[in-house]
Motif scaffolding. Structure first.
Motif, PDB file in Angstrom:
ATOM      1  N   GLU A   1       0.847  -1.266  -0.012  1.00 38.58           N
ATOM      2  CA  GLU A   1       0.132   0.178  -0.047  1.00 38.58           C
ATOM      3  C   GLU A   1       0.679   1.303  -0.080  1.00 38.58           C
ATOM      4  O   GLU A   1       0.434   2.306  -0.553  1.00 38.58           O
ATOM      5  CB  GLU A   1      -1.202   0.047   1.014  1.00 38.58           C
ATOM      6  CG  GLU A   1      -2.185  -1.049   1.004  1.00 38.58           C
ATOM      7  CD  GLU A   1      -2.904  -0.421  -0.136  1.00 38.58           C
ATOM      8  OE1 GLU A   1      -3.278   0.672  -0.397  1.00 38.58           O
ATOM      9  OE2 GLU A   1      -3.383  -1.538  -0.958  1.00 38.58           O
ATOM     10  N   TYR A   2       2.123   1.089   0.912  1.00 42.34           N
ATOM     11  CA  TYR A   2       2.809   2.236   0.887  1.00 42.34           C
ATOM     12  C   TYR A   2       3.414   2.727  -0.431  1.00 42.34           C
ATOM     13  O   TYR A   2       3.459   3.980  -1.045  1.00 42.34           O
ATOM     14  CB  TYR A   2       4.126   2.231   1.613  1.00 42.34           C
ATOM     15  CG  TYR A   2       5.331   2.904   1.638  1.00 42.34           C
ATOM     16  CD1 TYR A   2       5.025   4.255   2.076  1.00 42.34           C
ATOM     17  CD2 TYR A   2       6.219   2.943   0.654  1.00 42.34           C
ATOM     18  CE1 TYR A   2       6.167   5.253   1.921  1.00 42.34           C
ATOM     19  CE2 TYR A   2       7.255   3.510   0.723  1.00 42.34           C
ATOM     20  CZ  TYR A   2       7.264   4.871   1.368  1.00 42.34           C
ATOM     21  OH  TYR A   2       8.264   6.022   1.227  1.00 42.34           O
TER      22      TYR A   2
ATOM     23  N   ASN B   1       2.105   5.672  -6.150  1.00 43.76           N
ATOM     24  CA  ASN B   1       2.291   5.370  -7.707  1.00 43.76           C
ATOM     25  C   ASN B   1       3.874   4.956  -8.033  1.00 43.76           C
ATOM     26  O   ASN B   1       4.311   5.188  -9.139  1.00 43.76           O
ATOM     27  CB  ASN B   1       1.641   6.467  -8.426  1.00 43.76           C
ATOM     28  CG  ASN B   1       0.438   7.107  -8.388  1.00 43.76           C
ATOM     29  OD1 ASN B   1      -0.559   6.229  -8.183  1.00 43.76           O
ATOM     30  ND2 ASN B   1       0.123   8.214  -8.128  1.00 43.76           N
ATOM     31  N   ILE B   2       4.265   4.077  -7.298  1.00 46.22           N
ATOM     32  CA  ILE B   2       5.616   3.493  -7.657  1.00 46.22           C
ATOM     33  C   ILE B   2       5.506   1.967  -7.721  1.00 46.22           C
ATOM     34  O   ILE B   2       4.785   1.273  -6.689  1.00 46.22           O
ATOM     35  CB  ILE B   2       6.736   3.990  -6.496  1.00 46.22           C
ATOM     36  CG1 ILE B   2       6.702   5.357  -6.323  1.00 46.22           C
ATOM     37  CG2 ILE B   2       7.995   3.112  -6.562  1.00 46.22           C
ATOM     38  CD1 ILE B   2       7.661   5.878  -5.401  1.00 46.22           C
ATOM     39  N   GLU B   3       5.940   1.357  -8.622  1.00 43.06           N
ATOM     40  CA  GLU B   3       5.842  -0.149  -8.809  1.00 43.06           C
ATOM     41  C   GLU B   3       7.005  -0.752  -7.778  1.00 43.06           C
ATOM     42  O   GLU B   3       7.977  -0.171  -7.787  1.00 43.06           O
ATOM     43  CB  GLU B   3       6.339  -0.691 -10.140  1.00 43.06           C
ATOM     44  CG  GLU B   3       6.137  -2.180 -10.249  1.00 43.06           C
ATOM     45  CD  GLU B   3       6.556  -2.455 -11.930  1.00 43.06           C
ATOM     46  OE1 GLU B   3       7.065  -3.611 -12.123  1.00 43.06           O
ATOM     47  OE2 GLU B   3       6.628  -1.774 -12.659  1.00 43.06           O
ATOM     48  N   SER B   4       6.518  -1.724  -7.152  1.00 42.83           N
ATOM     49  CA  SER B   4       7.294  -2.344  -6.253  1.00 42.83           C
ATOM     50  C   SER B   4       7.325  -3.989  -6.352  1.00 42.83           C
ATOM     51  O   SER B   4       6.516  -4.407  -6.735  1.00 42.83           O
ATOM     52  CB  SER B   4       6.897  -2.235  -4.761  1.00 42.83           C
ATOM     53  OG  SER B   4       7.806  -2.816  -3.730  1.00 42.83           O
TER      54      SER B   4
ATOM     55  N   VAL C   1      14.326  -4.587  15.468  1.00 44.38           N
ATOM     56  CA  VAL C   1      14.583  -5.223  13.932  1.00 44.38           C
ATOM     57  C   VAL C   1      14.096  -3.962  13.134  1.00 44.38           C
ATOM     58  O   VAL C   1      12.719  -4.274  12.727  1.00 44.38           O
ATOM     59  CB  VAL C   1      13.869  -6.446  14.064  1.00 44.38           C
ATOM     60  CG1 VAL C   1      13.943  -7.278  12.806  1.00 44.38           C
ATOM     61  CG2 VAL C   1      14.175  -7.381  15.241  1.00 44.38           C
ATOM     62  N   PRO C   2      14.792  -3.329  12.511  1.00 42.76           N
ATOM     63  CA  PRO C   2      14.510  -2.412  11.510  1.00 42.76           C
ATOM     64  C   PRO C   2      14.600  -2.993  10.086  1.00 42.76           C
ATOM     65  O   PRO C   2      15.179  -3.900  10.021  1.00 42.76           O
ATOM     66  CB  PRO C   2      15.262  -1.186  11.627  1.00 42.76           C
ATOM     67  CG  PRO C   2      16.363  -1.953  12.214  1.00 42.76           C
ATOM     68  CD  PRO C   2      16.120  -3.119  12.921  1.00 42.76           C
ATOM     69  N   ILE C   3      13.766  -2.239   9.211  1.00 46.93           N
ATOM     70  CA  ILE C   3      14.164  -2.572   7.812  1.00 46.93           C
ATOM     71  C   ILE C   3      14.641  -1.147   6.930  1.00 46.93           C
ATOM     72  O   ILE C   3      13.993  -0.293   7.276  1.00 46.93           O
ATOM     73  CB  ILE C   3      13.107  -3.420   7.076  1.00 46.93           C
ATOM     74  CG1 ILE C   3      11.901  -2.835   6.763  1.00 46.93           C
ATOM     75  CG2 ILE C   3      12.964  -4.625   7.511  1.00 46.93           C
ATOM     76  CD1 ILE C   3      10.937  -3.322   5.763  1.00 46.93           C
ATOM     77  N   THR C   4      15.574  -1.235   6.027  1.00 46.68           N
ATOM     78  CA  THR C   4      15.745  -0.125   5.199  1.00 46.68           C
ATOM     79  C   THR C   4      14.831  -0.738   3.786  1.00 46.68           C
ATOM     80  O   THR C   4      15.076  -1.972   3.265  1.00 46.68           O
ATOM     81  CB  THR C   4      17.186   0.079   4.891  1.00 46.68           C
ATOM     82  OG1 THR C   4      17.947  -1.133   4.463  1.00 46.68           O
ATOM     83  CG2 THR C   4      17.777   0.573   6.140  1.00 46.68           C
ATOM     84  N   LEU C   5      14.396   0.228   3.081  1.00 41.13           N
ATOM     85  CA  LEU C   5      13.372  -0.324   2.126  1.00 41.13           C
ATOM     86  C   LEU C   5      13.662   0.455   0.937  1.00 41.13           C
ATOM     87  O   LEU C   5      13.858   1.620   0.898  1.00 41.13           O
ATOM     88  CB  LEU C   5      12.057  -0.124   2.399  1.00 41.13           C
ATOM     89  CG  LEU C   5      10.930  -0.349   1.770  1.00 41.13           C
ATOM     90  CD1 LEU C   5      10.574  -2.043   1.479  1.00 41.13           C
ATOM     91  CD2 LEU C   5       9.484   0.103   2.381  1.00 41.13           C
ATOM     92  N   SER C   6      13.595  -0.120  -0.385  1.00 45.13           N
ATOM     93  CA  SER C   6      13.491   0.577  -1.593  1.00 45.13           C
ATOM     94  C   SER C   6      12.580  -0.305  -2.442  1.00 45.13           C
ATOM     95  O   SER C   6      12.164  -1.549  -2.082  1.00 45.13           O
ATOM     96  CB  SER C   6      14.843   0.434  -2.435  1.00 45.13           C
ATOM     97  OG  SER C   6      15.303  -0.701  -2.797  1.00 45.13           O
ATOM     98  N   PRO C   7      11.994   0.202  -3.742  1.00 48.18           N
ATOM     99  CA  PRO C   7      10.831  -0.700  -4.262  1.00 48.18           C
ATOM    100  C   PRO C   7      11.109  -2.123  -4.822  1.00 48.18           C
ATOM    101  O   PRO C   7      10.550  -2.945  -4.710  1.00 48.18           O
ATOM    102  CB  PRO C   7      10.735   0.347  -5.590  1.00 48.18           C
ATOM    103  CG  PRO C   7      11.214   1.615  -5.258  1.00 48.18           C
ATOM    104  CD  PRO C   7      12.253   1.560  -4.260  1.00 48.18           C
ATOM    105  N   PHE C   8      12.726  -2.464  -5.014  1.00 46.68           N
ATOM    106  CA  PHE C   8      12.985  -3.569  -5.587  1.00 46.68           C
ATOM    107  C   PHE C   8      14.259  -4.042  -4.400  1.00 46.68           C
ATOM    108  O   PHE C   8      14.913  -5.165  -4.962  1.00 46.68           O
ATOM    109  CB  PHE C   8      13.651  -3.319  -6.907  1.00 46.68           C
ATOM    110  CG  PHE C   8      12.558  -3.030  -7.764  1.00 46.68           C
ATOM    111  CD1 PHE C   8      11.877  -3.727  -8.462  1.00 46.68           C
ATOM    112  CD2 PHE C   8      12.440  -1.263  -8.278  1.00 46.68           C
ATOM    113  CE1 PHE C   8      10.826  -3.574  -9.184  1.00 46.68           C
ATOM    114  CE2 PHE C   8      11.371  -1.004  -9.072  1.00 46.68           C
ATOM    115  CZ  PHE C   8      10.639  -2.256  -9.439  1.00 46.68           C
ATOM    116  N   GLY C   9      14.322  -3.858  -3.382  1.00 43.93           N
ATOM    117  CA  GLY C   9      14.902  -4.394  -2.331  1.00 43.93           C
ATOM    118  C   GLY C   9      15.012  -3.811  -0.947  1.00 43.93           C
ATOM    119  O   GLY C   9      14.044  -2.881  -0.797  1.00 43.93           O
TER     120      GLY C   9
END
Length: 138
Positions: free
Chosen positions: A95-96, A101-104, A123-131
């Motif tokens: 949903e984020y 309007n970004i493909e993930s 327990v964190p995450i770093t996030l990008s659309p493809f990783g």
């Protein structure tokens, strides 16, 4: 008289609030590394693995705050081993990205870890659309 009554209530509620302060053993956080900002309003589910039935059991679900954080998973009991075990955080990221309007590539991310003591676990995450990446923080 009103001032004394007011003072009484202020002191009373301060004492009650201080006594109700709870400590939590698990926290999390999401950082979108493509924009360098925290990710707010993402649902994160916590599940615990039940070894007796070999199934994941829902523990709770929360949403990240404006700083991308959740600080109140698993209430801490200093003298208990009740929180020991295998856990899974499920970050519902689809949903984020839809809202931006970004493909993930990842509609959700599961991070499995173990709690073996009474220390705090972040327990964190770093996030990008493809990783994504995760680590045990402090």
């Amino acid at each position: 008289m009103k001032k004394i009554l007011y003072l009484f209530f202020v002191v009373f509620f301060t004492i009650v609030y201080a006594q109700e302060k709870k400590e939590f053993q698990l926290s999390s956080h999401i950082l979108d590394i493509t924009v360098g900002k925290p990710v707010e309003n993402v649902e994160v589910r916590l599940e615990k693995f039940d070894e007796t039935i070999n199934q994941w059991i829902a523990v709770s679900k929360k949403q990240t705050d404006k700083n991308g954080r959740i600080g109140d998973f698993l209430q801490k009991d200093k003298d208990s081993k009740s929180n020991y075990g295998k856990y899974k955080l499920i970050f519902l990221t689809e949903e984020y990205y839809k809202n931006k309007n970004i493909e993930s590539f990842y509609p959700f991310i599961e991070v499995v870890f173990q709690i073996k003591d009474n220390q705090h676990y972040h327990v964190p995450i770093t996030l990008s659309p493809f990783g994504y990446s995760t680590y045990r923080g402090s």
